[in-house]
Scaffold this motif. Sequence first.
Motif, short mmCIF file in Angstrom:
data_model
loop_
_atom_site.label_atom_id
_atom_site.label_comp_id
_atom_site.label_asym_id
_atom_site.label_seq_id
_atom_site.Cartn_x
_atom_site.Cartn_y
_atom_site.Cartn_z
N ASP A 23 -28.01 -27.88 -15.53
CA ASP A 23 -27.20 -27.92 -16.74
C ASP A 23 -25.83 -27.35 -16.43
O ASP A 23 -25.73 -26.28 -15.83
N ILE A 24 -24.79 -28.07 -16.82
CA ILE A 24 -23.44 -27.54 -16.62
C ILE A 24 -23.04 -26.86 -17.94
O ILE A 24 -22.81 -27.52 -18.94
N GLN A 25 -23.02 -25.55 -17.90
CA GLN A 25 -22.77 -24.80 -19.15
C GLN A 25 -21.30 -24.75 -19.52
O GLN A 25 -20.75 -25.75 -19.88
N ALA A 26 -20.70 -23.62 -19.43
CA ALA A 26 -19.29 -23.34 -19.73
C ALA A 26 -18.50 -24.50 -20.32
O ALA A 26 -18.29 -25.52 -19.73
#
Lengths: 129, 224, 307
Positions: free
Chosen positions: B221-224
Amino acid sequence: MWFRVEPGRGVPIYVQVMEQIRRAAASGLLAPGEQLPPVRELALQLSINPNTISRAYQELEHEGVVYTLRGRGTFVAAPASTLTKRERLHRLDEAVEKLFVEAYQLRCTPGEVLSAVEKKVREKNGPGG
Amino acid sequence: MINWPLLRWEMRNIRWWYAGLFIFLFIGAFSLLLFATTGGPVNWGKMDFFLFGAYWALFGGMANVSSKLKKGTMAFLLARPVSRREMYHAMALAGGLPIIILIMSPVLFALILSPWLASSMSLGQLLLLDVLRAVWLTALFLLAILTSLYTGDYRNKFYSILTGSFIIAVTIAWTTTIGIINKRALVQWLFQHHPGLSLLLSLALCCLFYYLGRRRLERMDIQA
Amino acid sequence: MAISEPAVLTRGLTKTFRGRPAVHGLDLEVPRGGVFALLGPNGAGKTTTIKLLLNLLQPSAGEMRVLGLDAVADSVAVRRRVGYQAESQHFYRNTGVGELLSFCRSLYPRWNQERVDRYCRLFELPARARVGGLSKGKQTLLALVLAVGPEPELLLLDEPATGLDPLRRRQVLKLLVEEMSKEGRTIIFSSHQLQDVERIADRVAFLLRGGLILSRPLEQLLAEEKKVRVLFPGPPPAELEKWPGVRRVAREGSRLLISLSGRLDEVLVRLQRYEGAAFDVLDQTLEDIFVEYAGGEESVWEVGEDD
């Protein structure tokens, strides 16, 4: 052409636009035959959804306040020219209904209401009208 | 597989690391010239400056990955038509190619300077030494990317520090075993007596870390 | 066939973070064309949903189709046709605005430079400015310009007007009006600026705790969600809450405040049967409706007590 659009008034925006065009047409500020701004142009100017303007124009056309010429635009109609007598009376009836609600809340007697209406009619039609 | 505009962009964004690499390359070349003028035989196994440059690149690549995750630029890129695989390749190539170039540069210098330099190794030996070092360091670099993909997330500050120190420890261990300082080390032994096996082992590690890293990026998962 | 598919279709979409669901069994359908507003309190799952659609986050369960494509398997193809503006975009701080624009341009098959230049002038984003030196508001505007540059079929905007002054907000609205006027464009945006939503949305959806609680055309919503204040001469009808369209009944002293969701005419007809019952119909703004729905589950009869 600028119209006041107040979101958050509880009145749909297309109705707000309709009211103002209707009023301008009724008071003669918009002359019969005058072209209204194209939908997209007006939408951009008022920063509202173009569909809202289309809806307002459609409803106004339905009421006979404006008429559309395919490919040319939307124009202001001559007052009440396209309404049938029955529709006109129905519309008037609705307005009178509102008047009576107001009168009821103000505790006005029927006589007071009648004389106020008569006075208005005399004023608008001038002497002898 | 490779998104060229993205690769160019990646390289452009770590250009200061490249500047640092060139400094190491420069020092290495300068010391060679010094050897050439003094006339002693060059011990290529001890041309440490190039290797230090490679470590510099290693940390650069790792810092690049974790800062991307932390600052959200990874999300910026992956919201555009860039596949995760292309993203991984761009990061690995932008950071990894300079390492290989740097490591291979002694062979280049040896070729250019051969008329003037007395060497402790033949060109063939030197080439093999450089290839081995390049592959080992690539494996290390891919491991660095892999670990930063697990820990680079801004939530994992503690793990980032932990991984940083882990990588430093591994690097030091490698430096000593790769044949510069400690001559009795296992890798050194492998390296000198079974160069083929050593090469195979390092290639296998490269493939493993490449596969794991790419898979991690493709699934995370790519957060930020 | 593909063209008739909705812009976005999700079935049972779920995303859990460490066991905690952020989006839970979401069935969302966004028709092609028009402006779709995603509303809901903070933490309702709006941003998570948008990030799932872009495949920045991997779904824990469920299916998603965007522009007729599988949003996970064909994610790159989807992103080629989607413009995205993040809630708080993080950029490469040391990059020039012009450099960033030309890099993004190189990633897309189409790019409308003329429009990008025009918006940059309008928002005062000079090509030579450093991205990191721009104010927060300007960065949001830059993200918006980057989102519309590739002429996307679908625009996903996460709070496009946050932190902007009224002038800029109005400019953003005009930009959206211009975008939506293009044939077949779909805009999905999340916002807490409900007055802006009322201006430009065709359809609104409310998210609450990761699920969809309603999705309706805006005008229909405003027309259907009414409140009726009633004063019954005697005791109120026992089955009032079960009347069609009645969502909630609150007591206001001796009066009752009925929240309706459609069926206004039917309810008025029923009320007229009660001799001497006085009532008034109250319009609601989108904000009223939002608060009403987001406020959630205060139990019937206990709220709005003013005596």
